[in-house]
Scaffold this motif. Structure first.
Motif, mmCIF file in Angstrom:
data_model
loop_
_atom_site.group_PDB
_atom_site.id
_atom_site.type_symbol
_atom_site.label_atom_id
_atom_site.label_comp_id
_atom_site.label_asym_id
_atom_site.label_seq_id
_atom_site.Cartn_x
_atom_site.Cartn_y
_atom_site.Cartn_z
ATOM 1 N N UNK A 1 -23.231 -84.708 43.685
ATOM 2 C CA UNK A 1 -23.010 -83.492 44.460
ATOM 3 C C UNK A 1 -23.190 -82.257 43.581
ATOM 4 N N UNK A 2 -22.663 -82.298 42.362
ATOM 5 C CA UNK A 2 -22.807 -81.185 41.434
ATOM 6 C C UNK A 2 -24.280 -80.980 41.102
ATOM 7 N N UNK A 3 -24.986 -82.058 40.841
ATOM 8 C CA UNK A 3 -26.414 -81.970 40.530
ATOM 9 C C UNK A 3 -27.165 -81.324 41.689
ATOM 10 N N UNK A 4 -26.876 -81.762 42.921
ATOM 11 C CA UNK A 4 -27.531 -81.181 44.088
ATOM 12 C C UNK A 4 -27.149 -79.715 44.264
ATOM 13 N N UNK A 5 -25.904 -79.391 44.007
ATOM 14 C CA UNK A 5 -25.453 -78.005 44.128
ATOM 15 C C UNK A 5 -26.151 -77.119 43.097
ATOM 16 N N UNK A 6 -26.284 -77.613 41.869
ATOM 17 C CA UNK A 6 -26.973 -76.849 40.831
ATOM 18 C C UNK A 6 -28.452 -76.669 41.174
ATOM 19 N N UNK A 7 -29.072 -77.710 41.706
ATOM 20 C CA UNK A 7 -30.469 -77.594 42.134
ATOM 21 C C UNK A 7 -30.610 -76.554 43.241
ATOM 22 N N UNK A 8 -29.707 -76.596 44.212
ATOM 23 C CA UNK A 8 -29.757 -75.645 45.328
ATOM 24 C C UNK A 8 -29.569 -74.213 44.828
ATOM 25 N N UNK A 9 -28.636 -74.029 43.901
ATOM 26 C CA UNK A 9 -28.402 -72.691 43.348
ATOM 27 C C UNK A 9 -29.614 -72.209 42.564
ATOM 28 N N UNK A 10 -30.210 -73.083 41.771
ATOM 29 C CA UNK A 10 -31.413 -72.718 41.015
ATOM 30 C C UNK A 10 -32.548 -72.356 41.968
ATOM 31 N N UNK A 11 -32.712 -73.118 43.033
ATOM 32 C CA UNK A 11 -33.755 -72.823 44.021
ATOM 33 C C UNK A 11 -33.518 -71.468 44.682
ATOM 34 N N UNK A 12 -32.268 -71.196 45.029
ATOM 35 C CA UNK A 12 -31.924 -69.908 45.643
ATOM 36 C C UNK A 12 -32.214 -68.756 44.672
ATOM 37 N N UNK A 13 -31.839 -68.941 43.416
ATOM 38 C CA UNK A 13 -32.084 -67.911 42.412
ATOM 39 C C UNK A 13 -33.584 -67.693 42.209
ATOM 40 N N UNK A 14 -34.364 -68.776 42.209
ATOM 41 C CA UNK A 14 -35.816 -68.654 42.053
ATOM 42 C C UNK A 14 -36.420 -67.854 43.209
ATOM 43 N N UNK A 15 -35.966 -68.136 44.415
ATOM 44 C CA UNK A 15 -36.468 -67.406 45.578
ATOM 45 C C UNK A 15 -36.106 -65.929 45.483
ATOM 46 N N UNK A 16 -34.862 -65.648 45.128
ATOM 47 C CA UNK A 16 -34.409 -64.268 44.984
ATOM 48 C C UNK A 16 -35.215 -63.545 43.914
ATOM 49 N N UNK A 17 -35.432 -64.209 42.782
ATOM 50 C CA UNK A 17 -36.221 -63.608 41.712
ATOM 51 C C UNK A 17 -37.641 -63.316 42.163
ATOM 52 N N UNK A 18 -38.242 -64.249 42.876
ATOM 53 C CA UNK A 18 -39.611 -64.060 43.338
ATOM 54 C C UNK A 18 -39.719 -62.827 44.234
#
Length: 191
Positions: A31-48
């Motif tokens: 769950x933590x791994x999935x949460x970290x992946x989701x947060x990284x994906x969200x941050x990547x989208x925001x950065x883009x």
């Protein structure tokens, strides 16, 4: 005194508890791994989106600078030519007025400086996006030996750096976001 059966029962129960605890632990890690992946994906989208919005604002500022600078130069040339050629004093006065007004706007607004700030911000965000993508694709890779707590710290540091960049950046208008969104939706950029 305990019989062999009791000892075996204890071991079996101990094994059961160990396996259960490990399953819970692995589920939490998953769950933590999935949460970290989701947060990284969200941050990547925001950065883009933020990065491309700053690039769009920089383009707009550069075009504005060229447009206003061109108008000021042409108006000044017309004013000078009308004085030298002894044309109508009204043409000379209007052209001089336009040249001075547009030059004043250029000095006050300074679109070239603002464009450079947007360009620098976009470049800083692009560099941050590369670091974040490495954390997402390498550190969060199932084969990675990086601890999830270290990944969490990395994401927090990258988020703090983005906040610092955002605070120092010039403001963005709705038009910059719309233009960036259209380019991203078309697939012009890869996160």
């Amino acid at each position: 005194m305990t019989s062999r059966g009791d000892v075996a029962g204890e071991t079996s129960r101990g094994d059961y508890l160990y396996v259960t605890a490990m399953n819970v632990f692995l589920a939490v890690l998953g769950d933590l791994h999935q949460s970290l992946e989701a947060e990284a994906d969200h941050m990547l989208s925001d950065l883009l989106y933020t990065e491309e919005s700053h690039f769009a604002a920089a383009e707009h500022g550069q075009r504005s600078h060229l447009l206003f600078g061109g108008i000021a130069a042409v108006s000044a040339a017309i004013a000078a030519a009308s004085v030298i050629g002894q044309w109508s004093p009204v043409v000379a006065a209007v052209a001089a007025l336009i040249a001075s007004a547009v030059s004043a706007v250029l000095t006050l607004v300074n679109p070239q400086e603002t464009a450079q700030k947007h360009l620098d911000t976009g470049r800083d965000l692009a560099a941050l996006k590369v670091e974040l993508r490495q954390v997402r694709n390498l550190d969060l890779n199932p084969a990675s030996t990086v601890e999830l707590a270290d990944v969490r710290r990395s994401l927090a540091e990258l988020a703090n750096r983005k906040n610092e960049i955002d605070r120092a950046a010039p403001g963005l208008g709705e038009g910059s976001f719309r233009k960036a969104g259209k380019k991203i939706d078309r697939g012009d950029f890869v996160p």
